[in-house]
Design a protein around this motif. Structure first.
Motif, mmCIF file in Angstrom:
data_model
loop_
_atom_site.group_PDB
_atom_site.id
_atom_site.type_symbol
_atom_site.label_atom_id
_atom_site.label_comp_id
_atom_site.label_asym_id
_atom_site.label_seq_id
_atom_site.Cartn_x
_atom_site.Cartn_y
_atom_site.Cartn_z
ATOM 1 N N LEU A 1 -60.775 -9.468 5.313
ATOM 2 C CA LEU A 1 -59.547 -8.762 4.956
ATOM 3 C C LEU A 1 -59.795 -7.282 4.688
ATOM 4 O O LEU A 1 -58.873 -6.478 4.798
ATOM 5 C CB LEU A 1 -58.908 -9.401 3.725
ATOM 6 C CG LEU A 1 -58.166 -10.718 3.948
ATOM 7 C CD1 LEU A 1 -57.644 -11.253 2.624
ATOM 8 C CD2 LEU A 1 -57.005 -10.527 4.924
ATOM 9 N N GLY B 1 -55.467 -5.017 7.837
ATOM 10 C CA GLY B 1 -54.360 -4.880 6.895
ATOM 11 C C GLY B 1 -54.280 -3.467 6.342
ATOM 12 O O GLY B 1 -55.237 -2.689 6.366
ATOM 13 N N LEU C 1 -51.526 -0.870 0.808
ATOM 14 C CA LEU C 1 -51.922 -2.259 0.980
ATOM 15 C C LEU C 1 -51.031 -3.162 0.140
ATOM 16 O O LEU C 1 -50.490 -2.749 -0.894
ATOM 17 C CB LEU C 1 -53.373 -2.467 0.536
ATOM 18 C CG LEU C 1 -54.474 -1.735 1.297
ATOM 19 C CD1 LEU C 1 -55.724 -1.669 0.456
ATOM 20 C CD2 LEU C 1 -54.760 -2.426 2.613
ATOM 21 N N HIS D 1 -54.152 -8.008 -0.439
ATOM 22 C CA HIS D 1 -55.150 -7.343 0.399
ATOM 23 C C HIS D 1 -55.970 -6.354 -0.427
ATOM 24 O O HIS D 1 -57.178 -6.197 -0.190
ATOM 25 C CB HIS D 1 -54.462 -6.624 1.557
ATOM 26 C CG HIS D 1 -53.950 -7.556 2.599
ATOM 27 N ND1 HIS D 1 -53.237 -7.127 3.708
ATOM 28 C CD2 HIS D 1 -54.039 -8.902 2.729
ATOM 29 C CE1 HIS D 1 -52.915 -8.162 4.453
ATOM 30 N NE2 HIS D 1 -53.398 -9.252 3.876
#
Length: 321
Positions: A92, A96, A191, A195
């Motif tokens: 991650l 993202g 974000l 995330h």
């Protein structure tokens, strides 16, 4: 000195190394003294040779650790491997988020063209790259530049993120201000909260994994270290700070503890620190006491008493539970 950094400027889990290396060698004749011989600046071929050696050794280690699968694609399984929670957080950290340009109030401005980051950049004469492993050797310090050396070491030992750069947007997303704007003008990385937490979790180093390594003559176990790392004002050429004394009796603090005057003059800055300051804590001895280290790093003078005197440590209690 090797500083292991597990992050980049966008909170991504990018493991890389900052190495502060000597630009020469030490020799010793008969006595304990050592002599430093400065070497020439590395050429582009020298840097490329180091990058090739790093790529060879790293690939050998990755294969030995079974982290690289060299089998043809048709022989591999099509099933996605099950990731551990930490590996999922690390994935991650690469995806993202959106790079946007925000004003002082956190309002998004005109959308930036993120494709600009894919445009080719000029190659530095002090950089070399082999199969994705790159080395940059363009930062040098002059002899005797102690302040510059400390700034360089502070850069290598800096924390992964700054609390002052984190802000919460009205829609609940987290905005992280970049150290410098991107080529497309974006100033923040926005974000989702999940995330953001995943990126922070991926930056935590494994247990019992030192992030600072000393090697060569600078290693703690080297028999040459005492001669190479000179201590004291006479060896380093650093002047001893003047002590602020008072003609009257020293003030007293709580519990009638007589406190000595401060070891050196010091006034907290009015703004955020951008350099070492005006010789706040000079390394004039082999070790710096704990109060000076706290004052040097966090700008907090823990020995200052509200009455104007100086505190003095008289006892310490340790509780083991």
């Amino acid at each position: 000195m090797t500083f292991v950094q597990r992050f980049d400027s966008t909170l991504g889990s990018i493991v890389h190394f900052h190495v502060v290396a000597l630009d020469g060698v030490f020799t010793r004749q008969d006595g304990p003294e050592v002599v430093f011989h400065q070497g020439p600046a590395p050429s582009r071929d020298d840097i490329a040779a180091v990058a090739a050696r790093v790529e060879k050794r790293m690939m050998r280690w990755l294969r030995r650790s079974k982290l690289v699968d060299d089998r043809p694609s048709e022989e591999r399984s099509n099933e996605v491997p099950e990731l551990s929670p930490l590996e999922a957080c690390m994935q991650l950290s690469f995806f993202g988020g959106t790079f946007v340009r925000l004003d002082e109030d956190g309002v998004p401005l005109a959308e930036a063209d993120d494709e600009d980051r894919f445009r080719p950049r000029g190659k530095s004469p002090w950089a070399g790259e082999v199969a994705g492993f790159n080395i940059h050797a363009g930062v040098t310090l002059r002899a005797g530049d102690r302040a510059g050396l400390e700034r360089l070491c502070r850069y290598g030992a800096r924390p992964p993120f700054s609390l002052e750069r984190i802000s919460l947007l009205p829609d609940g997303r987290v905005a992280y201000r970049l150290r410098k704007p991107r080529r497309n003008g974006a100033t923040h990385l926005v974000l989702a909260p999940v995330h953001f937490l995943a990126r922070i979790a991926a930056l935590v180093p494994p247990p019992r994994y030192p992030l600072l390594r000393l090697s060569g003559v600078l290693a703690s176990g080297s028999s040459w270290r005492a001669a190479v790392v000179a201590h004291g004002p006479a060896a380093t050429g650093i002047p001893v700070p003047e002590t602020k004394t008072s003609a009257t009796a020293p003030p007293t603090c709580a519990n009638d503890i007589t406190a000595p005057p401060p070891a050196a003059t010091w006034d907290p800055p009015a703004s955020a620190r951008t350099s070492l300051g005006d010789g706040i804590v000079l390394p004039v001895y082999a070790r710096i006491d704990w109060a000076s280290l706290i004052r040097r790093v966090y700008w907090e003078d823990v020995l200052a008493c509200p009455c104007g005197g100086r505190r003095r440590l008289v006892a310490a209690r340790f509780c083991l539970s």
